[in-house]
Design an enzyme around this catalytic site. Structure first.
Site, short mmCIF file in Angstrom:
data_model
loop_
_atom_site.label_atom_id
_atom_site.label_comp_id
_atom_site.label_asym_id
_atom_site.label_seq_id
_atom_site.Cartn_x
_atom_site.Cartn_y
_atom_site.Cartn_z
N CYS A 170 0.83 -1.21 0.00
CA CYS A 170 0.00 0.00 0.00
C CYS A 170 0.86 1.26 0.00
CB CYS A 170 -0.91 -0.03 1.21
SG CYS A 170 -2.05 1.35 1.28
N GLY A 205 -6.94 -4.62 -18.69
CA GLY A 205 -7.72 -4.66 -17.45
C GLY A 205 -8.36 -3.30 -17.17
N GLY A 206 -9.69 -3.28 -17.17
CA GLY A 206 -10.42 -2.03 -16.89
C GLY A 206 -10.95 -2.03 -15.48
N GLY A 207 -10.09 -2.43 -14.52
CA GLY A 207 -10.48 -2.42 -13.11
C GLY A 207 -9.87 -1.21 -12.41
N GLU A 254 -10.57 -4.40 -21.88
CA GLU A 254 -11.27 -5.08 -20.78
C GLU A 254 -12.02 -6.29 -21.35
OE1 GLU A 254 -11.76 -5.05 -17.36
OE2 GLU A 254 -13.25 -6.61 -17.77
N HIS A 296 -24.62 23.89 3.45
CA HIS A 296 -24.83 24.36 2.07
C HIS A 296 -23.79 25.41 1.72
CE1 HIS A 296 -26.91 25.40 -1.60
NE2 HIS A 296 -26.77 26.67 -1.28
P1 FAD Z 1 0.51 -5.72 1.66
O1 FAD Z 1 0.30 -4.27 1.71
O2 FAD Z 1 0.62 -6.41 0.35
O3 FAD Z 1 1.81 -6.00 2.51
C1 FAD Z 1 2.32 -7.29 2.66
C2 FAD Z 1 3.76 -7.19 3.08
O4 FAD Z 1 4.19 -8.50 3.43
C3 FAD Z 1 4.68 -6.70 1.97
O5 FAD Z 1 5.56 -5.72 2.45
C4 FAD Z 1 5.43 -7.97 1.57
O6 FAD Z 1 6.73 -7.71 1.07
C5 FAD Z 1 5.48 -8.69 2.90
N1 FAD Z 1 5.76 -10.12 2.79
C6 FAD Z 1 5.41 -10.98 1.81
N2 FAD Z 1 5.89 -12.21 2.07
C7 FAD Z 1 6.56 -12.12 3.24
C8 FAD Z 1 7.27 -13.04 4.03
N3 FAD Z 1 7.40 -14.32 3.68
N4 FAD Z 1 7.83 -12.61 5.18
C9 FAD Z 1 7.72 -11.31 5.56
N5 FAD Z 1 7.05 -10.40 4.85
C10 FAD Z 1 6.47 -10.80 3.70
N6 FAD Z 1 -6.24 -0.35 -1.56
C11 FAD Z 1 -7.00 0.64 -1.04
O7 FAD Z 1 -7.73 0.39 -0.07
N7 FAD Z 1 -6.99 1.90 -1.55
C12 FAD Z 1 -6.21 2.22 -2.61
O8 FAD Z 1 -6.21 3.37 -3.05
C13 FAD Z 1 -5.40 1.22 -3.18
N8 FAD Z 1 -4.61 1.49 -4.24
C14 FAD Z 1 -3.81 0.50 -4.75
C15 FAD Z 1 -3.01 0.81 -5.84
C16 FAD Z 1 -2.19 -0.17 -6.39
C17 FAD Z 1 -1.31 0.18 -7.56
C18 FAD Z 1 -2.15 -1.45 -5.81
C19 FAD Z 1 -1.23 -2.49 -6.34
C20 FAD Z 1 -2.95 -1.76 -4.73
C21 FAD Z 1 -3.80 -0.79 -4.19
N9 FAD Z 1 -4.65 -1.06 -3.12
C22 FAD Z 1 -5.44 -0.08 -2.61
C23 FAD Z 1 -4.69 -2.38 -2.50
C24 FAD Z 1 -3.85 -2.37 -1.22
O9 FAD Z 1 -2.53 -1.99 -1.54
C25 FAD Z 1 -3.88 -3.73 -0.57
O10 FAD Z 1 -5.21 -4.16 -0.38
C26 FAD Z 1 -3.19 -3.68 0.77
O11 FAD Z 1 -1.86 -3.25 0.63
C27 FAD Z 1 -3.21 -5.06 1.45
O12 FAD Z 1 -2.57 -4.96 2.67
P2 FAD Z 1 -1.86 -6.22 3.32
O13 FAD Z 1 -1.39 -5.76 4.66
O14 FAD Z 1 -2.74 -7.39 3.24
O15 FAD Z 1 -0.62 -6.54 2.40
P1 NAD Z 2 -9.31 -5.60 -10.68
O1 NAD Z 2 -9.84 -6.90 -10.25
O2 NAD Z 2 -9.83 -4.37 -10.06
O3 NAD Z 2 -9.55 -5.42 -12.25
C1 NAD Z 2 -9.04 -6.33 -13.16
C2 NAD Z 2 -9.83 -6.15 -14.45
O4 NAD Z 2 -9.16 -6.86 -15.45
C3 NAD Z 2 -11.24 -6.70 -14.36
O5 NAD Z 2 -12.13 -5.74 -14.88
C4 NAD Z 2 -11.19 -7.96 -15.21
O6 NAD Z 2 -12.41 -8.25 -15.84
C5 NAD Z 2 -10.12 -7.59 -16.20
N1 NAD Z 2 -9.39 -8.71 -16.79
C6 NAD Z 2 -8.98 -9.84 -16.18
N2 NAD Z 2 -8.27 -10.61 -17.04
C7 NAD Z 2 -8.24 -9.92 -18.23
C8 NAD Z 2 -7.66 -10.18 -19.49
N3 NAD Z 2 -6.97 -11.28 -19.71
N4 NAD Z 2 -7.82 -9.28 -20.47
C9 NAD Z 2 -8.52 -8.13 -20.25
N5 NAD Z 2 -9.09 -7.84 -19.06
C10 NAD Z 2 -8.94 -8.72 -18.06
O7 NAD Z 2 -7.72 -5.73 -10.54
P2 NAD Z 2 -6.57 -4.63 -10.57
O8 NAD Z 2 -7.04 -3.41 -11.26
O9 NAD Z 2 -5.36 -5.35 -11.05
O10 NAD Z 2 -6.38 -4.31 -9.05
C11 NAD Z 2 -6.12 -5.37 -8.12
C12 NAD Z 2 -6.78 -5.08 -6.81
O11 NAD Z 2 -6.06 -4.08 -6.11
C13 NAD Z 2 -8.18 -4.52 -6.95
O12 NAD Z 2 -9.14 -5.53 -7.12
C14 NAD Z 2 -8.36 -3.81 -5.66
O13 NAD Z 2 -8.76 -4.74 -4.70
C15 NAD Z 2 -6.97 -3.32 -5.36
N6 NAD Z 2 -6.84 -1.89 -5.72
C16 NAD Z 2 -7.64 -1.00 -5.09
C17 NAD Z 2 -7.56 0.33 -5.42
C18 NAD Z 2 -8.45 1.29 -4.70
O14 NAD Z 2 -8.98 0.93 -3.65
N7 NAD Z 2 -8.64 2.48 -5.21
C19 NAD Z 2 -6.69 0.77 -6.39
C20 NAD Z 2 -5.89 -0.17 -7.03
C21 NAD Z 2 -5.97 -1.51 -6.68
#
Ligand code: FAD
Ligand code: NAD
Length: 475
Positions: free
Chosen positions: A47, A184-186, A207, A447
């Site tokens: 995160c 991916g349009g997620g 997507e 407001h």
């Molecule tokens: P993580 O944050 O994934 O942390 C896990 C940690 O464990 C990492 O540091 C990893 O290196 C460590 N680890 C792994 N294996 C081991 C091991 N064997 N020993 C010790 N440490 C280990 N979520 C939102 O709510 N809002 C957002 O705006 C948002 N934006 C995102 C944008 C992107 C680009 C991405 C990729 C994700 C986003 N997410 C967002 C999702 C969010 O990042 C995750 O849901 C969140 O980080 C999950 O938290 P976690 O504590 O489960 O794991």
């Molecule tokens: P996602 O699940 O949000 O979206 C993936 C999209 O890719 C879906 O719409 C799916 O239908 C599409 N897809 C899957 N396989 C495909 C293929 N082969 N070709 C074309 N489209 C395909 O996943 P993400 O965008 O990779 O994000 C991963 C997760 O990280 C999210 O689900 C969310 O939980 C978390 N995240 C959260 C935030 C936030 O909270 N603002 C921001 C970024 C990521």
């Protein structure tokens, strides 16, 4: 040569993301002896280092660029912006650095032992932590697994190429490609696609389903899709990527879908098709922990795994993969370890897509109600009728309530619009407090604010909105 050191702790927390570090901090504040383990030098996890925080910093920069352009509408013209990528990158890194330094300080202040390294279970009460040839054996009463997730790269998307990025690489902003194809349009595809579009790339989003953000209600997605299309983003819906080939300078993308069939050549590809839980290579086979068919660790309502001494939270323990879901689970697991009657039973987990406009929802969506065959009443207030949205020149938003017929209890709230991500908190509170439409209607909202749209949608439910004449509809 490996040095072996042994340590004993009450709670070992494995992974220091938004699941792990709050778990460690809460356990320490409850008087437990805690060891927090992560490969990074500081807590933060995906995160902070390569997810929520760097993406939101870049989205803020994108928003500033867009706002400067939009100001022409009311007579303010800025010169064409000059983008200094090195400075942008450095600023984003400073944002991450400030927050993760702060977490490092809090770790020390709370007297949580921080072990840098990768943990692996050797039995239900012991983990080995390795870093740079050193091995530390940690004996624990309880462990909380919070190891998060990594980007998925299924089938034809699994090629190794410097021109095919995952979200981690895209967040480094190595360059602004002329053309970027996002698979991916997620969440990630739309957020990072928006960043690169604002920086100047020609962005195409591919997507495979028939619509963007498959989990969200269509009426919330439509204004975002319209605005992104107008800004030049191309969407290829119902389209699959059959293959990727690195030509040496570009990437050849083999597309198959309703709107396009054949090979397209683009400068860079961003793969954003979901994430896979980090449950492999943890030595779970030496414990009773069970992993389900989709790779998530199986947990009960207290986030306890099938091995009584081991808990799992966050992305590794199931969807939704959201930071705030991980943090809330941290509380449940730690309280369970403390012997408190904690349980995982949220009525509303907010989801926010930080695009422009933002999309946010919580509780029951209209689409879920339809799938379940559950009768609901829908009250929608369009932001075109909001004074505040008009002063912001952002009339495209809407706020909707999903209500229980008969009781008028709020079951779900959805929004699309500028700042919707901040407003959704009121919906979460309404649902968790068992609020009814009357409560939202009678709570005075300032407001002119966008928060009034929540009150106004309750007014719509009663057919009494001063600014909009429609009534609720039944589904
Ligand atoms: P993580 O944050 O994934 O942390 C896990 C940690 O464990 C990492 O540091 C990893 O290196 C460590 N680890 C792994 N294996 C081991 C091991 N064997 N020993 C010790 N440490 C280990 N979520 C939102 O709510 N809002 C957002 O705006 C948002 N934006 C995102 C944008 C992107 C680009 C991405 C990729 C994700 C986003 N997410 C967002 C999702 C969010 O990042 C995750 O849901 C969140 O980080 C999950 O938290 P976690 O504590 O489960 O794991
Ligand atoms: P996602 O699940 O949000 O979206 C993936 C999209 O890719 C879906 O719409 C799916 O239908 C599409 N897809 C899957 N396989 C495909 C293929 N082969 N070709 C074309 N489209 C395909 O996943 P993400 O965008 O990779 O994000 C991963 C997760 O990280 C999210 O689900 C969310 O939980 C978390 N995240 C959260 C935030 C936030 O909270 N603002 C921001 C970024 C990521």
């Amino acid at each position: 040569m490996t040095t072996q050191v042994s340590e004993r702790t009450r709670v070992a927390v494995i992974g220091a993301g938004p699941g792990g570090y709050p778990a460690a901090f809460l356990a320490a504040s409850m008087g437990m002896d805690v060891t927090l383990i992560d490969p990074e030098a500081k807590p933060g996890g995906v995160c902070l280092f390569r997810g929520c925080i760097p993406s939101k910093a870049l989205l803020h920069a994108a928003h500033v660029l867009d706002q400067a352009e939009a100001a022409a509408e009311f007579g303010i013209r800025f010169e064409r912006p000059a983008i200094d990528l090195d400075a942008l990158r450095a600023w984003k890194d400073r944002v991450v650095g400030k927050l993760t330094d702060g977490l490092g300080l809090l770790t020390r202040q709370r007297r949580v032992r921080y072990l840098q390294g990768r943990a692996r279970f050797v039995d239900a009460h012991t983990a080995h932590v390795r870093l740079d040839g050193e091995l530390v054996e940690v004996e624990f009463d309880y462990a909380i697994v919070a190891t998060g997730s990594v980007p998925a790269r299924p089938g034809p998307l699994a090629i190794e190429s410097p021109r095919v990025w995952d979200s981690t690489r895209a967040l480094e902003v190595p360059e602004v490609p002329g053309s970027l194809l996002v698979v991916g349009g997620g969440y990630i595809g739309l957020e990072l696609g928006s960043v690169y579009r604002a920086l100047g790339s020609r962005v195409t989003v591919v997507e495979m389903t028939q619509g963007l953000l498959p989990g969200a209600d269509r009426d919330l997605v439509a204004p975002l899709e319209k605005r992104l299309r107008a800004s030049g983003v191309e969407f290829l819906l119902g389209t699959r990527v059959a293959g990727l080939e690195d030509s040496g300078t570009t990437v050849k993308v083999d597309l198959s879908g309703a709107e396009v069939d054949g090979v397209r050549e683009v400068d860079r590809v961003l793969v954003a098709v979901g994430r896979v839980p980090n449950a492999r290579d943890l030595g779970l086979e030496h414990t009773g922990v069970q992993v389900g068919p989709r790779g998530f660790i199986e947990v009960d309502a207290q986030r306890r795994t099938a091995e009584p001494s081991i808990f799992a939270i966050g992305d590794v323990a199931g969807e939704p993969m959201l930071a705030h879901k991980a943090t809330h689970e941290a509380r449940v697991a730690v309280e369970a370890i403390a012997g408190l009657p904690a349980t995982w039973d949220p009525l509303a987990i907010p989801a926010v897509v930080f695009t422009d406009p933002e999309i946010a929802w919580c509780g029951l969506t209209e689409a879920e109600a339809r799938e379940r065959g559950q009768a609901v009443e829908i009250a929608t207030f369009p932001w075109a009728a909001s004074g505040r949205a008009t002063t912001l020149d952002r009339p495209e938003g809407l706020t909707k309530l999903v209500l229980e017929p008969g009781t008028e209890r709020v079951l779900g709230v959805g929004m699309v619009g500028s700042g919707a991500g901040e407003l959704i908190a009121e919906g979460v509170l309404a649902i968790e407090m068992g609020a009814r439409a009357t409560d939202l209607q009678l709570a005075i909202h300032a407001h002119p604010t966008l928060s009034e749209t929540v009150m106004e949608s309750a007014e719509v439910f009663f057919g009494q909105s001063p600014h909009f004449t429609s009534r609720a509809r039944r589904r």
